[in-house]
Scaffold this active site. Sequence first.
Site, PDB file in Angstrom:
ATOM      1  N   GLY A 168      30.721 131.662  -8.386  1.00  0.00           N
ATOM      2  CA  GLY A 168      29.652 132.655  -8.348  1.00  0.00           C
ATOM      3  C   GLY A 168      29.022 132.675  -6.970  1.00  0.00           C
ATOM      4  N   GLY A 169      27.784 133.122  -6.948  1.00  0.00           N
ATOM      5  CA  GLY A 169      27.072 133.222  -5.669  1.00  0.00           C
ATOM      6  C   GLY A 169      26.951 131.878  -4.972  1.00  0.00           C
ATOM      7  N   GLY A 403      48.047 141.745  27.109  1.00  0.00           N
ATOM      8  CA  GLY A 403      46.638 141.527  26.772  1.00  0.00           C
ATOM      9  C   GLY A 403      46.384 140.102  26.322  1.00  0.00           C
ATOM     10  N   ALA A 404      47.400 139.504  25.710  1.00  0.00           N
ATOM     11  CA  ALA A 404      47.229 138.140  25.203  1.00  0.00           C
ATOM     12  C   ALA A 404      46.995 137.157  26.356  1.00  0.00           C
ATOM     13  CB  ALA A 404      48.433 137.726  24.373  1.00  0.00           C
TER      14      ALA A 404
HETATM   15  C1  HXC Z   1      23.543 124.605 -17.184  1.00  0.00           C
HETATM   16  C2  HXC Z   1      25.661 123.759 -17.292  1.00  0.00           C
HETATM   17  C3  HXC Z   1      26.125 124.768 -16.421  1.00  0.00           C
HETATM   18  C4  HXC Z   1      25.200 125.712 -15.930  1.00  0.00           C
HETATM   19  C5  HXC Z   1      27.772 123.512 -16.924  1.00  0.00           C
HETATM   20  N1  HXC Z   1      26.711 123.012 -17.574  1.00  0.00           N
HETATM   21  N2  HXC Z   1      27.446 124.596 -16.209  1.00  0.00           N
HETATM   22  N3  HXC Z   1      24.375 123.691 -17.661  1.00  0.00           N
HETATM   23  N4  HXC Z   1      23.910 125.593 -16.336  1.00  0.00           N
HETATM   24  N5  HXC Z   1      25.572 126.676 -15.096  1.00  0.00           N
HETATM   25  C6  HXC Z   1      26.682 121.835 -18.440  1.00  0.00           C
HETATM   26  C7  HXC Z   1      27.423 122.037 -19.722  1.00  0.00           C
HETATM   27  O1  HXC Z   1      26.572 122.588 -20.681  1.00  0.00           O
HETATM   28  C8  HXC Z   1      27.815 120.603 -20.072  1.00  0.00           C
HETATM   29  O2  HXC Z   1      26.698 119.946 -20.634  1.00  0.00           O
HETATM   30  C9  HXC Z   1      28.079 119.984 -18.730  1.00  0.00           C
HETATM   31  O3  HXC Z   1      27.391 120.801 -17.783  1.00  0.00           O
HETATM   32  C10 HXC Z   1      29.533 119.957 -18.369  1.00  0.00           C
HETATM   33  O4  HXC Z   1      30.092 121.228 -18.585  1.00  0.00           O
HETATM   34  P1  HXC Z   1      31.471 121.441 -19.342  1.00  0.00           P
HETATM   35  O5  HXC Z   1      31.595 122.872 -19.628  1.00  0.00           O
HETATM   36  O6  HXC Z   1      31.580 120.475 -20.470  1.00  0.00           O
HETATM   37  O7  HXC Z   1      32.482 120.967 -18.211  1.00  0.00           O
HETATM   38  P2  HXC Z   1      33.906 121.537 -17.852  1.00  0.00           P
HETATM   39  O8  HXC Z   1      34.690 121.739 -19.108  1.00  0.00           O
HETATM   40  O9  HXC Z   1      34.443 120.649 -16.809  1.00  0.00           O
HETATM   41  O10 HXC Z   1      33.662 122.985 -17.240  1.00  0.00           O
HETATM   42  C11 HXC Z   1      32.966 123.155 -16.036  1.00  0.00           C
HETATM   43  C12 HXC Z   1      32.601 124.643 -15.814  1.00  0.00           C
HETATM   44  C13 HXC Z   1      31.856 125.163 -17.046  1.00  0.00           C
HETATM   45  C14 HXC Z   1      33.879 125.428 -15.596  1.00  0.00           C
HETATM   46  C15 HXC Z   1      31.776 124.689 -14.552  1.00  0.00           C
HETATM   47  O11 HXC Z   1      30.809 124.265 -17.357  1.00  0.00           O
HETATM   48  C16 HXC Z   1      31.265 126.525 -16.820  1.00  0.00           C
HETATM   49  O12 HXC Z   1      31.972 127.517 -16.858  1.00  0.00           O
HETATM   50  N6  HXC Z   1      29.945 126.549 -16.634  1.00  0.00           N
HETATM   51  C17 HXC Z   1      29.220 127.762 -16.487  1.00  0.00           C
HETATM   52  C18 HXC Z   1      29.507 128.351 -15.129  1.00  0.00           C
HETATM   53  C19 HXC Z   1      28.697 129.570 -14.912  1.00  0.00           C
HETATM   54  O13 HXC Z   1      28.921 130.630 -15.464  1.00  0.00           O
HETATM   55  N7  HXC Z   1      27.629 129.406 -14.092  1.00  0.00           N
HETATM   56  C20 HXC Z   1      26.758 130.438 -13.751  1.00  0.00           C
HETATM   57  C21 HXC Z   1      27.510 131.218 -12.692  1.00  0.00           C
HETATM   58  S1  HXC Z   1      26.526 132.431 -11.975  1.00  0.00           S
HETATM   59  P3  HXC Z   1      26.839 118.673 -21.599  1.00  0.00           P
HETATM   60  O14 HXC Z   1      25.437 118.398 -22.017  1.00  0.00           O
HETATM   61  O15 HXC Z   1      27.740 119.106 -22.715  1.00  0.00           O
HETATM   62  O16 HXC Z   1      27.435 117.592 -20.789  1.00  0.00           O
HETATM   63  C22 HXC Z   1      25.977 131.702 -10.646  1.00  0.00           C
HETATM   64  C23 HXC Z   1      25.220 132.613  -9.841  1.00  0.00           C
HETATM   65  C24 HXC Z   1      24.769 131.971  -8.604  1.00  0.00           C
HETATM   66  O17 HXC Z   1      26.183 130.587 -10.357  1.00  0.00           O
HETATM   67  C25 HXC Z   1      24.047 133.055  -7.903  1.00  0.00           C
HETATM   68  C26 HXC Z   1      23.673 132.630  -6.561  1.00  0.00           C
HETATM   69  C27 HXC Z   1      23.149 133.807  -5.812  1.00  0.00           C
END
Ligand code: HXC
Length: 509
Positions: A168-169, A403-404
């Site tokens: 993501g971002g 040119g290079a």
């Molecule tokens: C809160 C999160 C989290 C998040 C993971 N966890 N991502 N908690 N916010 N964004 C927590 C899970 O609930 C879990 O908690 C623990 O972290 C581990 O995650 P798992 O899913 O069990 O791990 P894994 O299977 O290795 O998968 C990792 C992952 C997946 C691929 C990163 O967790 C995932 O897809 N997370 C969401 C990603 C996402 O959509 N993020 C927002 C993106 S938007 P427990 O308690 O069970 O251990 C963004 C915008 C940024 O980032 C903008 C900036 C401008």
Amino acid sequence: MDVLLELEKRRQAAREGGGQRRVEAQHGKGKLTARERVELLLDEGSFEEFDMFVAHRCTDFGMEAERPAGDGVVTGWGTINGRMVYVFSQDFTVFGGSLSETHANKICKIMDMAIQNGAPVIGINDSGGARIQEGVASLAGYAEVFQRNIMASGVVPQISLIMGPCAGGAVYSPAMTDFIFMVKDSSYMFVTGPDVVKTVTNEVVSAEELGGASTHTKKSSVADGAYENDIEMLAEARRLFDFLPLNNREKAPVRPFFDDPARLEASLDTLIPDNPNQPYDMKELIHKVADEGDFFEIQRDYAANIITGFVRIEGQSVGVVANQPMVLAGCLDIDASRKAARFVRFCDAFEIPILTLVDVPGFLPGVAQELGGVIKHGAKLLFAYGEATVPKVTVITRKAYGGAYDVMASKHLRGDFNYAWPTAEIAVMGAKGAVEILYRSELGDKEKIAARVKDYETRFANPFVAAEKGFIDEVIHPQSTRKRVARAFAALRGKKLSNPWKKHDNIPL
Ligand code: HXC
């Protein structure tokens, strides 16, 4: 006494991160924990932690029940071979290393200190992105980090180590740092993941193909290098750090060296093959010029027709840019120009002198190149060299065509020492191409054309025409290249050159 025990208890709890089960899961993926990484990155016992007890302030989705100390990121400072560095290391065992408002504040705090106190920042990224429970507060946190990345750019070196998810971002913070390194198989970076891609464009792609280390080091050029595992990555980060100054007002460190700067390399006299179309490995020259043959390559697997990286000469850091005749005959193209331009600008921003090794038959011809904007991208490298005020030493080993020739740190772009080997050919183009244009009407007569080619070669396929005009300062023996280059850089230690005042330039982006 009780307060001391209380402190130790609290520290212990913070050090446990997300608990034994999650630490084991992290290890199970072949990844070290956030703290283990910091320990390996920094000199033993040098880490001083900040904000160990910071906890999030979110009260939505039952978050108030779970407020682990540290909030998913370990921050602080320490040393690498005795030199100061600020670090943050995201802890995937705590809410997946996700970024909350307070997590962002911790990162911002050390970045502010790094800018103020003039020391680099190394960020270890291992995070599920924005803390989903916090919503816009998390987005604000990212933007606060981005703004600091921008302010720190060109002031202190910033290095990103991607050691898990970065999606993501969130990718835009590393993207604005100077170097990005990834761990093979356990890290990935993308703006939108495979599921979103499938929904929007119906393309089916794995996370590894979309944003793994191989993709970003070979295809997208987002990352500058990939390593087998966490340990190798952290060791290499230390190695790179040693080449870099602490900030833009200090010189890079001078390391002890045990390699005679006047060392002669007889083998270089035969590096250039008799046949001008036969390639040879420019890396051999780089290794033979460098102190102890030590070369830290940047973007090794991308646009291999140009080589970029750091060496030391007489213990001083030098950035090397070199055409590689083994790939695309060493032609400049869009990718090579972008790669080298960014490297040159990094060196110039941090006062690292630049050594340019030239064997370039020109810009790569082709429809794809023109439609891809080779004019604008090629101009990036030209611009970067022309604006650079650091010491610039250039050695033309063989071809410097068209040119290079101008682009590759020529005298006309304020090259300080421009050397050529006797095998150098400095001309508008190769003899054959030149004759085909000049003597089109004689093309039917093979003998006549052969004579014309020979004539053109004797006139231009050498360094002496350019040397007569003063565009080449000296024609040197290949075997003495290290000595000559070392003396040139030594002579340039006091160089002072500045560009006219401007708010900033407008490099063709
Ligand atoms: C809160 C999160 C989290 C998040 C993971 N966890 N991502 N908690 N916010 N964004 C927590 C899970 O609930 C879990 O908690 C623990 O972290 C581990 O995650 P798992 O899913 O069990 O791990 P894994 O299977 O290795 O998968 C990792 C992952 C997946 C691929 C990163 O967790 C995932 O897809 N997370 C969401 C990603 C996402 O959509 N993020 C927002 C993106 S938007 P427990 O308690 O069970 O251990 C963004 C915008 C940024 O980032 C903008 C900036 C401008």
